[in-house]
Motif scaffolding. Structure first.
Motif, PDB file in Angstrom:
ATOM      1  N   GLY A  98       0.861  -1.327  -0.185  1.00 47.94           N
ATOM      2  CA  GLY A  98      -0.031   0.278   0.024  1.00 47.94           C
ATOM      3  C   GLY A  98       0.927   1.068  -0.079  1.00 47.94           C
ATOM      4  N   ARG A  99       2.484   1.204  -0.126  1.00 46.60           N
ATOM      5  CA  ARG A  99       2.983   2.226  -0.111  1.00 46.60           C
ATOM      6  C   ARG A  99       3.798   2.752  -1.461  1.00 46.60           C
ATOM      7  NH1 ARG A  99       4.786   4.132   5.252  1.00 46.60           N
ATOM      8  NH2 ARG A  99       3.658   2.816   6.718  1.00 46.60           N
ATOM      9  N   PHE A 100       3.850   3.726  -1.860  1.00 46.11           N
ATOM     10  CA  PHE A 100       4.432   4.361  -3.082  1.00 46.11           C
ATOM     11  C   PHE A 100       5.784   4.822  -2.632  1.00 46.11           C
ATOM     12  CE2 PHE A 100       0.181   4.105  -4.287  1.00 46.11           C
ATOM     13  CZ  PHE A 100       0.012   3.650  -5.259  1.00 46.11           C
ATOM     14  N   LEU A 101       6.834   4.373  -3.453  1.00 46.84           N
ATOM     15  CA  LEU A 101       8.179   4.891  -3.049  1.00 46.84           C
ATOM     16  C   LEU A 101       8.538   5.774  -4.240  1.00 46.84           C
ATOM     17  CD1 LEU A 101      10.014   1.190  -2.720  1.00 46.84           C
ATOM     18  CD2 LEU A 101       8.946   2.802  -0.912  1.00 46.84           C
ATOM     19  N   PRO A 102       9.108   7.010  -3.569  1.00 42.37           N
ATOM     20  CA  PRO A 102       9.241   8.029  -4.693  1.00 42.37           C
ATOM     21  C   PRO A 102      10.400   7.533  -5.760  1.00 42.37           C
ATOM     22  CG  PRO A 102      10.596   8.613  -2.509  1.00 42.37           C
ATOM     23  CD  PRO A 102       9.481   7.173  -2.393  1.00 42.37           C
ATOM     24  N   ARG A 103      10.190   8.099  -7.010  1.00 37.40           N
ATOM     25  CA  ARG A 103      10.819   7.770  -7.865  1.00 37.40           C
ATOM     26  C   ARG A 103      12.239   8.873  -7.865  1.00 37.40           C
ATOM     27  NH1 ARG A 103       8.827   9.222 -13.447  1.00 37.40           N
ATOM     28  NH2 ARG A 103       7.051   8.746 -12.380  1.00 37.40           N
ATOM     29  N   ARG A 104      13.309   8.133  -8.063  1.00 33.89           N
ATOM     30  CA  ARG A 104      14.559   8.759  -8.019  1.00 33.89           C
ATOM     31  C   ARG A 104      14.731   9.433  -9.440  1.00 33.89           C
ATOM     32  NH1 ARG A 104      18.587   8.959  -3.995  1.00 33.89           N
ATOM     33  NH2 ARG A 104      17.822   7.394  -2.932  1.00 33.89           N
ATOM     34  N   LEU A 105      14.760  10.659  -9.648  1.00 34.29           N
ATOM     35  CA  LEU A 105      14.995  11.115 -10.956  1.00 34.29           C
ATOM     36  C   LEU A 105      16.548  10.929 -11.499  1.00 34.29           C
ATOM     37  CD1 LEU A 105      13.076  14.484 -10.654  1.00 34.29           C
ATOM     38  CD2 LEU A 105      12.354  12.236 -11.625  1.00 34.29           C
ATOM     39  N   PRO A 106      16.807  10.775 -12.680  1.00 36.25           N
ATOM     40  CA  PRO A 106      18.147  10.457 -13.021  1.00 36.25           C
ATOM     41  C   PRO A 106      18.865  11.659 -13.329  1.00 36.25           C
ATOM     42  CG  PRO A 106      16.724   9.984 -15.010  1.00 36.25           C
ATOM     43  CD  PRO A 106      15.837  10.219 -13.726  1.00 36.25           C
ATOM     44  N   ARG A 107      20.305  11.661 -13.051  1.00 34.23           N
ATOM     45  CA  ARG A 107      21.009  12.725 -12.874  1.00 34.23           C
ATOM     46  C   ARG A 107      21.348  13.118 -14.380  1.00 34.23           C
ATOM     47  NH1 ARG A 107      22.615  14.861  -8.414  1.00 34.23           N
ATOM     48  NH2 ARG A 107      22.325  13.812  -6.246  1.00 34.23           N
ATOM     49  N   PRO A 108      21.613  14.033 -14.844  1.00 26.29           N
ATOM     50  CA  PRO A 108      22.171  14.454 -16.290  1.00 26.29           C
ATOM     51  C   PRO A 108      23.661  13.753 -16.398  1.00 26.29           C
ATOM     52  CG  PRO A 108      21.477  16.404 -15.304  1.00 26.29           C
ATOM     53  CD  PRO A 108      21.394  15.430 -14.220  1.00 26.29           C
ATOM     54  N   VAL A 109      23.752  13.018 -17.603  1.00 24.06           N
ATOM     55  CA  VAL A 109      24.974  12.333 -17.803  1.00 24.06           C
ATOM     56  C   VAL A 109      26.000  13.332 -18.434  1.00 24.06           C
ATOM     57  CG1 VAL A 109      25.976  10.565 -19.330  1.00 24.06           C
ATOM     58  CG2 VAL A 109      23.747  10.195 -18.490  1.00 24.06           C
ATOM     59  N   PRO A 110      27.085  13.433 -17.501  1.00 24.87           N
ATOM     60  CA  PRO A 110      28.132  14.290 -17.979  1.00 24.87           C
ATOM     61  C   PRO A 110      28.329  14.048 -19.756  1.00 24.87           C
ATOM     62  CG  PRO A 110      28.840  13.155 -16.113  1.00 24.87           C
ATOM     63  CD  PRO A 110      27.817  12.699 -16.583  1.00 24.87           C
ATOM     64  N   PRO A 154       1.053  18.038   6.665  1.00 20.19           N
ATOM     65  CA  PRO A 154       2.087  17.575   5.452  1.00 20.19           C
ATOM     66  C   PRO A 154       1.837  16.248   5.256  1.00 20.19           C
ATOM     67  CG  PRO A 154       3.107  18.889   7.313  1.00 20.19           C
ATOM     68  CD  PRO A 154       1.745  18.660   7.851  1.00 20.19           C
ATOM     69  N   LEU A 155       2.435  15.855   4.035  1.00 16.84           N
ATOM     70  CA  LEU A 155       2.334  14.609   3.658  1.00 16.84           C
ATOM     71  C   LEU A 155       3.731  13.763   3.133  1.00 16.84           C
ATOM     72  CD1 LEU A 155       0.091  12.365   3.566  1.00 16.84           C
ATOM     73  CD2 LEU A 155      -0.414  12.827   1.132  1.00 16.84           C
ATOM     74  N   ALA A 156       4.258  12.958   3.938  1.00 18.71           N
ATOM     75  CA  ALA A 156       5.591  12.713   3.652  1.00 18.71           C
ATOM     76  C   ALA A 156       5.746  11.632   2.599  1.00 18.71           C
ATOM     77  CB  ALA A 156       6.273  12.265   5.010  1.00 18.71           C
ATOM     78  N   PRO A 157       6.899  11.497   1.846  1.00 18.51           N
ATOM     79  CA  PRO A 157       7.053  10.398   1.265  1.00 18.51           C
ATOM     80  C   PRO A 157       7.026   9.207   1.780  1.00 18.51           C
ATOM     81  CG  PRO A 157       8.862  12.142   0.749  1.00 18.51           C
ATOM     82  CD  PRO A 157       8.177  12.596   1.920  1.00 18.51           C
ATOM     83  N   GLY A 158       6.520   7.947   1.014  1.00 19.85           N
ATOM     84  CA  GLY A 158       6.400   6.712   1.759  1.00 19.85           C
ATOM     85  C   GLY A 158       5.284   6.522   2.642  1.00 19.85           C
ATOM     86  N   CYS A 159       4.313   7.645   2.755  1.00 14.94           N
ATOM     87  CA  CYS A 159       3.054   7.595   3.417  1.00 14.94           C
ATOM     88  C   CYS A 159       1.978   6.271   2.972  1.00 14.94           C
ATOM     89  CB  CYS A 159       2.120   8.575   3.383  1.00 14.94           C
ATOM     90  SG  CYS A 159       1.430   9.227   1.694  1.00 14.94           S
ATOM     91  N   SER A 160       1.215   5.851   3.822  1.00 12.87           N
ATOM     92  CA  SER A 160       0.407   4.599   3.282  1.00 12.87           C
ATOM     93  C   SER A 160      -0.815   5.517   2.747  1.00 12.87           C
ATOM     94  CB  SER A 160       0.008   4.069   4.706  1.00 12.87           C
ATOM     95  OG  SER A 160      -0.580   4.674   5.633  1.00 12.87           O
ATOM     96  N   ALA A 161      -1.848   4.562   2.307  1.00 16.77           N
ATOM     97  CA  ALA A 161      -2.847   4.923   1.742  1.00 16.77           C
ATOM     98  C   ALA A 161      -3.801   5.669   3.045  1.00 16.77           C
ATOM     99  CB  ALA A 161      -3.997   3.886   1.095  1.00 16.77           C
ATOM    100  N   ALA A 162      -3.712   5.067   4.174  1.00 16.03           N
ATOM    101  CA  ALA A 162      -4.610   5.485   5.253  1.00 16.03           C
ATOM    102  C   ALA A 162      -3.846   6.986   5.898  1.00 16.03           C
ATOM    103  CB  ALA A 162      -4.455   4.530   6.594  1.00 16.03           C
ATOM    104  N   GLU A 163      -2.733   6.858   5.778  1.00 18.79           N
ATOM    105  CA  GLU A 163      -2.010   8.090   6.062  1.00 18.79           C
ATOM    106  C   GLU A 163      -2.481   9.589   5.122  1.00 18.79           C
ATOM    107  OE1 GLU A 163       1.943   6.426   8.498  1.00 18.79           O
ATOM    108  OE2 GLU A 163       1.662   6.653   6.287  1.00 18.79           O
ATOM    109  N   ALA A 164      -2.447   8.955   3.886  1.00 20.38           N
ATOM    110  CA  ALA A 164      -2.839   9.967   2.878  1.00 20.38           C
ATOM    111  C   ALA A 164      -4.460  10.299   3.066  1.00 20.38           C
ATOM    112  CB  ALA A 164      -2.760   9.498   1.438  1.00 20.38           C
ATOM    113  N   ARG A 165      -5.385   9.528   3.597  1.00 22.97           N
ATOM    114  CA  ARG A 165      -6.819   9.830   3.763  1.00 22.97           C
ATOM    115  C   ARG A 165      -6.922  10.983   4.949  1.00 22.97           C
ATOM    116  NH1 ARG A 165      -7.316   5.759   0.355  1.00 22.97           N
ATOM    117  NH2 ARG A 165      -9.208   5.369  -0.704  1.00 22.97           N
TER     118      ARG A 165
END
Length: 281
Positions: free
Chosen positions: A7-19, A133-144
């Motif tokens: 029930g938790r969503f993990l934040p996506r790590r955005l790729p860094r620009p390639v040198p 506030p709503l933190a990364p990794g929150c559950s569906a119940a916490e979001a509600r």
């Protein structure tokens, strides 16, 4: 969805620009500058230009979103106070866009010719205002539990380029996911009830019923993506989702292409209503 775990969503790590990979960064910067100029002057990009400058991936599209917002000074305190999120199905990749402070309006609203570029796409939605506030990794119940208010809303979709149905999806994502305005109507202030997802919405145009539907949200649960958005927002802007922030949750009615002279009203059973008019040219 493969990022869901218990029930938790993990934040996506955005790729860094390639040198050394300056081509993509130059293209994204050029697109951001062109879109910022379209916002300032009202003249949309041609379809050919929009297609040529479309980002190569979602990371590039989100970078363009941030650069446009910074160039145009959209956010007080340097962070968004409203977001849109969406996905066509529960297994599709979610997408999101911050909404400019200037784009938040309170119903009733009249939009004139200078308030649009190529489209007045009306999407009737439920928006929520967070009470905490709503933190990364929150559950569906916490979001509600974080929802303070539920509001009837109309998102006005607009595109800063011509022939919008033909444009690459990544261009439309970079172009603030087609956001033009978010119009907030009346609502309730006692938090989220799961019964709201099963309610009825009625949309009228010029006094005639255009649509009546029950439990019409495409994901079934309007808050389904809220845990994902908590992670995404924190990855895009310091502070992420905070108390008082507005999140619009996806259309119940599809996109209605409004015309000059239209008067639009929508009501959600047991929640509230919202109204909009388009001035005749």
């Amino acid at each position: 969805m493969d990022r869901a775990c218990k029930g938790r969503f993990l934040p996506r790590r955005l790729p860094r620009p390639v040198p050394g990979n300056t081509c993509t960064m130059t293209t994204d910067t050029t697109l951001a500058a062109a879109l910022a100029e379209a916002w300032r002057g009202g003249r949309p990009l041609t379809a050919d230009t929009a297609t040529r400058l479309a980002p190569a991936d979602e990371a590039g599209a989100y970078a363009v979103q941030r650069e446009i917002a910074a160039t145009l000074g959209w956010f007080a305190e340097g962070r968004p106070h409203a977001w849109k999120m969406g996905a066509s199905t529960r297994t599709a990749e979610p997408t999101a866009s911050p909404i400019a402070d200037r784009a938040l309006r309170t119903a009733p609203v009249e939009l004139g010719p200078r308030d649009r570029h190529t489209l007045v796409g009306v999407e009737v939605e439920l928006a929520v205002r967070l009470a905490r506030p709503l933190a990364p990794g929150c559950s569906a119940a916490e979001a509600r539990a974080a929802v303070g208010e539920v509001l009837a809303a109309i998102e006005i979709c607009d595109v800063r380029a011509e022939a919008w149905p033909t444009l690459p999806p990544l261009f439309r994502l970079a172009d603030q996911q087609m956001n033009g305005w978010l119009i907030l109507g009346s609502g309730v202030a006692d938090g989220w009830s799961d019964g709201y997802a099963a309610g009825e919405v009625v949309m009228t145009v010029n006094g005639a019923e255009q649509l009546r539907a029950r439990a019409a949200h495409p994901l079934g649960d309007p808050l389904y993506l809220l845990p994902w958005l908590a992670g995404h927002a924190a990855g895009q802007y310091a502070g992420g989702l905070q108390a008082g922030d507005i999140v619009t949750t996806g259309t119940w009615t599809g996109l209605y292409a409004a015309r000059p002279g239209d008067r639009i009203h929508a009501a959600f059973e047991g929640i509230g209503e919202v109204a909009l008019s388009i001035s005749a040219e």
